[in-house]
Design an enzyme around this catalytic site. Structure first.
Site, PDB file in Angstrom:
ATOM      1  N   LYS A 120       1.364 -23.017 -28.927  1.00 10.47           N
ATOM      2  CA  LYS A 120       1.277 -22.695 -27.506  1.00 10.47           C
ATOM      3  C   LYS A 120      -0.089 -23.079 -26.944  1.00 10.47           C
ATOM      4  CE  LYS A 120       0.380 -18.590 -25.956  1.00 10.47           C
ATOM      5  NZ  LYS A 120       0.450 -17.140 -25.654  1.00 10.47           N
ATOM      6  N   ASP A 138       5.024 -19.033 -23.302  1.00 10.40           N
ATOM      7  CA  ASP A 138       4.495 -17.698 -23.528  1.00 10.40           C
ATOM      8  C   ASP A 138       5.596 -16.689 -23.225  1.00 10.40           C
ATOM      9  OD1 ASP A 138       4.724 -17.696 -20.781  1.00 10.40           O
ATOM     10  OD2 ASP A 138       2.694 -16.958 -20.415  1.00 10.40           O
TER      11      ASP A 138
END
Length: 214
Positions: A120, A138
């Site tokens: 991420k 997220d």
């Protein structure tokens, strides 16, 4: 969500916010990397509060290394898990200095090799700093993608891969910003604000009978 609904879904988000941006504060690629690394399990507001104190003093790998773990910890102690994050940040700084001339690498493999940097975080840096059409999934993007039916998936990687397949090319660079902001302020976790949602007409959650909330 139907394929034909995806383009107007993003067109509407784009019209409302033509130039979306990260809410993390930074002035260089390295500051962005450091801020994203610190943001794990923390809010952007909390990270910005800490980096407003840290970056004027140390905003390069070399300057952070000179501060050491204790020095960095003093500036970021308001952030959760601050001591471990200080260690990861300094370990990342050491690799940047020793292996990359103090610069943030542009490849996913090199970014993910940095301590505390996962997929991420790498996606955020590749997208925000280098303009690549990556999807940094997220908790907000995961929720919005599943709730709306845009890109359902059992885990963040599933959602990321579905988004890469389904988001129309003209919207790919900014898509993760629009989805994060939508999840942060409209499609919130407990009480989604459906009556204030500009894209509810294309959302599976709303169309399948969710009760609109103010």
């Amino acid at each position: 969500m139907k394929i034909e609904d995806i383009e107007p879904f993003f067109a509407t988000l784009a019209a409302a916010n033509p130039q979306p941006a990260s809410e993390l504060e930074y002035t260089s690629v390295f500051e962005l990397l450091a801020a994203v690394l610190l943001s794990a399990q923390a809010t952007d507001v909390g990270v910005n509060k800490a980096t407003r104190r840290l970056f004027p003093v140390a905003n390069t790998p070399q300057k952070l290394l000179a501060l050491g773990v204790e020095g960095v910890s003093e500036y970021i102690r308001t952030i959760g898990l601050y001591r471990n994050k200080a260690k990861h940040l300094l370990a990342t700084c050491r690799i940047l200095v020793d292996q990359h001339g103090g610069r943030v690498p542009r490849s996913r493999a090199a970014l993910e090799a940095l301590p505390g940097v996962g997929r991420k975080t790498a996606n955020v840096v590749l997208n925000v700093a280098f303009g690549e059409p990556t999807m940094a999934v997220d908790t907000h993007i995961f929720r919005v993608s599943n709730r709306t039916g845009l890109a359902p998936g059992r885990n963040p990687l599933d959602v990321e891969l579905r988004l890469e397949e389904r988001v129309p090319e003209p919207y790919r660079v900014e898509a993760h910003h629009w989805l994060i902001l939508h999840g942060r302020y409209v499609c919130v976790a407990r009480t989604p604000r459906c009556s204030a949602c500009a894209v509810s007409r294309w959302c599976d959650y709303f169309r399948l009978g969710a009760t609109p909330r103010a």
